[in-house]
Motif scaffolding. Structure first.
Motif, PDB file in Angstrom:
ATOM      1  N   ASP A   1     -42.086  53.383 -61.729  1.00  0.00           N
ATOM      2  CA  ASP A   1     -42.169  53.953 -60.203  1.00  0.00           C
ATOM      3  C   ASP A   1     -43.668  53.258 -59.741  1.00  0.00           C
ATOM      4  OD1 ASP A   1     -39.924  55.486 -59.871  1.00  0.00           O
ATOM      5  OD2 ASP A   1     -40.680  56.705 -61.456  1.00  0.00           O
ATOM      6  N   GLY A   2     -44.092  52.159 -60.513  1.00  0.00           N
ATOM      7  CA  GLY A   2     -45.524  51.657 -59.946  1.00  0.00           C
ATOM      8  C   GLY A   2     -46.592  52.492 -60.845  1.00  0.00           C
ATOM      9  N   TRP A   3     -47.894  52.435 -60.118  1.00  0.00           N
ATOM     10  CA  TRP A   3     -48.960  52.812 -60.889  1.00  0.00           C
ATOM     11  C   TRP A   3     -49.475  54.207 -60.493  1.00  0.00           C
ATOM     12  CZ3 TRP A   3     -51.960  51.039 -64.542  1.00  0.00           C
ATOM     13  CH2 TRP A   3     -51.857  49.605 -64.928  1.00  0.00           C
ATOM     14  N   GLN A   4     -48.670  54.593 -59.300  1.00  0.00           N
ATOM     15  CA  GLN A   4     -49.046  56.283 -58.964  1.00  0.00           C
ATOM     16  C   GLN A   4     -48.914  57.428 -59.693  1.00  0.00           C
ATOM     17  OE1 GLN A   4     -47.194  58.824 -57.524  1.00  0.00           O
ATOM     18  NE2 GLN A   4     -48.976  59.739 -56.954  1.00  0.00           N
ATOM     19  N   PRO A   5     -47.458  57.271 -60.261  1.00  0.00           N
ATOM     20  CA  PRO A   5     -47.350  58.133 -61.457  1.00  0.00           C
ATOM     21  C   PRO A   5     -48.315  58.190 -62.848  1.00  0.00           C
ATOM     22  CG  PRO A   5     -45.233  57.244 -60.214  1.00  0.00           C
ATOM     23  CD  PRO A   5     -46.374  56.626 -60.131  1.00  0.00           C
ATOM     24  N   ILE A   6     -48.632  56.818 -62.941  1.00  0.00           N
ATOM     25  CA  ILE A   6     -49.574  56.794 -64.311  1.00  0.00           C
ATOM     26  C   ILE A   6     -50.667  57.438 -63.959  1.00  0.00           C
ATOM     27  CG2 ILE A   6     -50.403  54.988 -65.811  1.00  0.00           C
ATOM     28  CD1 ILE A   6     -47.853  53.354 -65.176  1.00  0.00           C
ATOM     29  N   LEU A   7     -51.313  57.043 -62.780  1.00  0.00           N
ATOM     30  CA  LEU A   7     -52.692  57.523 -62.617  1.00  0.00           C
ATOM     31  C   LEU A   7     -52.519  58.967 -62.241  1.00  0.00           C
ATOM     32  CD1 LEU A   7     -53.792  54.742 -59.971  1.00  0.00           C
ATOM     33  CD2 LEU A   7     -54.373  55.036 -62.303  1.00  0.00           C
ATOM     34  N   SER A   8     -51.543  59.792 -61.805  1.00  0.00           N
ATOM     35  CA  SER A   8     -51.549  61.071 -61.756  1.00  0.00           C
ATOM     36  C   SER A   8     -51.440  61.595 -62.800  1.00  0.00           C
ATOM     37  CB  SER A   8     -50.129  61.316 -60.691  1.00  0.00           C
ATOM     38  OG  SER A   8     -50.199  60.778 -59.468  1.00  0.00           O
ATOM     39  N   ALA A   9     -50.954  61.191 -63.788  1.00  0.00           N
ATOM     40  CA  ALA A   9     -50.678  61.686 -65.243  1.00  0.00           C
ATOM     41  C   ALA A   9     -51.759  61.531 -66.052  1.00  0.00           C
ATOM     42  CB  ALA A   9     -49.569  61.047 -66.045  1.00  0.00           C
ATOM     43  N   VAL A  10     -52.960  60.834 -65.312  1.00  0.00           N
ATOM     44  CA  VAL A  10     -54.237  60.761 -66.250  1.00  0.00           C
ATOM     45  C   VAL A  10     -54.884  62.323 -66.297  1.00  0.00           C
ATOM     46  CG1 VAL A  10     -56.471  60.038 -66.299  1.00  0.00           C
ATOM     47  CG2 VAL A  10     -54.770  58.559 -65.618  1.00  0.00           C
ATOM     48  N   LYS A  11     -54.347  63.333 -65.221  1.00  0.00           N
ATOM     49  CA  LYS A  11     -55.034  64.443 -65.236  1.00  0.00           C
ATOM     50  C   LYS A  11     -54.679  65.408 -66.361  1.00  0.00           C
ATOM     51  CE  LYS A  11     -53.043  67.603 -62.729  1.00  0.00           C
ATOM     52  NZ  LYS A  11     -52.980  68.897 -63.668  1.00  0.00           N
ATOM     53  N   GLU A  12     -53.377  64.936 -66.814  1.00  0.00           N
ATOM     54  CA  GLU A  12     -52.748  65.806 -68.023  1.00  0.00           C
ATOM     55  C   GLU A  12     -53.729  65.361 -69.377  1.00  0.00           C
ATOM     56  OE1 GLU A  12     -50.615  68.089 -67.531  1.00  0.00           O
ATOM     57  OE2 GLU A  12     -50.130  67.468 -65.620  1.00  0.00           O
TER      58      GLU A  12
END
Length: 370
Positions: free
Chosen positions: A179-190
């Motif tokens: 789904d692109g970079w957006q979900p990957i960058l959002s998961a950095v918070k975890e």
């Protein structure tokens, strides 16, 4: 106030203390948290999180180099006055305490869920606090030896998890960037909460025997933590399907059910019992860090009295209130943002302030020579 020379830790012990603080109880649920946000691309978020934490760790070392013979509290007292040292000692003691409390309560919840469901929480708390006090009261030198011992004792664990690869499905990882970079960058918070622990350097730095290697040590520790998280996350992603993994709370423990030995019926139970040693690398050092800050605040050289009262407070507090898994999750979410401010934002801001302060003091001397 403290005798740093007679309580020194080696570089290897320093590395294992920081790694032990980072590889904490959150490891059991990290793969699920990443999968819920970024799917099986979540392993890439760990690498991005490592880059950020490595930069923050270097900022912490840069700060501590300004006053290598003392802790952060001594540094702030020297550059900003006693009031700054006392304020930060109070805030740091609360920060370390909440990490200590979360580590203990989370361990109790996991122990009750998998091993001892009928034992009251306060009994488990007392059983955990007894060895905690026995080790933490002796300070960094004993903490370092303990962390080093547990690290060596844990070298066999990855080899057991490799056995789960017989049921691995490598196609679970493909295609990448679904789904692109957006979900990957959002998961950095975890990855922020699992990376907390670098702030122990604020107190441990003057105890380090070879301070010139501190930057190398903290980079090795954050890299080692990243490798551990990456290993267990990929193992879980390969075993569970992207839709299945969100159905398990303690994914790293549940995956062990796929391993069968003729002489052991439930190998995951043995692992949980052993994991208590690994989890103790969170609450034992933070027990010392908390009481160091409170004893510094009250200008007392012996932290053991504070440690005794803290153990009593925790034991009595568990009788009155014991958090559930959902309440523990909310505490971890709160600690994520508090930890981000304490271990990522604060060191960078302080490093910039100290650099500006030093630059402004040099400038008049240069102008006078001109």
């Amino acid at each position: 106030m403290k005798d740093y020379a007679n309580n020194q830790i080696t570089l290897l012990q320093y590395i294992f203390i920081i790694t032990g603080l980072q590889v904490n109880v959150s490891i059991v649920s990290l793969p699920r948290n990443l999968a819920e946000t970024a799917g099986t691309d979540g392993w890439m978020s760990i690498i991005i999180g490592w880059v950020i934490s490595a930069a923050a760790s270097i900022a912490i070392i840069r700060v501590m180099k300004n006053h290598p013979e003392g802790t952060l509290l001594d540094l702030l007292t020297r550059f900003m006055g006693m009031w700054a040292g006392k304020v930060i000692s109070l805030l740091l003691s609360l920060y370390y305490f909440y990490i200590l409390y979360d580590g203990l309560t989370r361990t109790i919840l996991i122990t009750k869920a998998w091993l001892l469901p009928t034992i009251p929480n306060f009994i488990l708390m007392i059983l955990l606090l007894i060895p905690t006090y026995a080790i933490a009261q002796h300070g960094p030198s004993v903490l370092g030896r303990y962390a080093e011992l547990i690290a060596y004792m844990s070298l066999w664990i990855p080899f057991v998890y490799i056995l789960t690869l017989k049921n691995a499905h490598w196609l679970h990882l493909l295609p990448m960037f679904k789904d692109g970079w957006q979900p990957i960058l959002s998961a950095v918070k975890e990855t922020i909460y699992p990376s907390l622990g670098m702030a122990a350097t604020f107190i441990l730095y003057p105890f380090l025997k070879h301070k010139e290697k501190a930057a190398t040590g903290i980079l090795i520790s954050t890299s080692l933590s990243m490798v551990v998280y990456l290993f267990f996350t990929v193992i879980c992603f390969l075993y569970y399907s992207p839709d299945d993994i969100s159905n398990y709370n303690d994914v790293v423990i549940s995956v062990l059910k796929s391993i069968e030995f003729k002489f052991v019926e439930r190998i995951e139970v043995i692992f949980i019992a052993y994991h208590l040693f690994l989890y103790s690398l969170v609450w034992i050092p933070t027990m010392y860090l908390t009481t160091y800050c409170t004893s510094w605040l009250f200008r007392q050289s012996d932290h053991r009295g504070h440690m005794t009262w803290l153990c009593v407070l925790l034991a009595i507090g568990t009788i009155i209130y014991s958090p559930t898994f959902n309440q523990s999750d909310r505490l971890e979410n709160l600690l994520t943002w508090i930890g981000f401010g304490t271990e990522y934002v604060f060191p960078v801001c302080l490093a910039v302030y100290l650099w500006i302060r030093k630059s402004s003091k040099r400038r008049p001397a240069h102008e006078g020579k001109a």
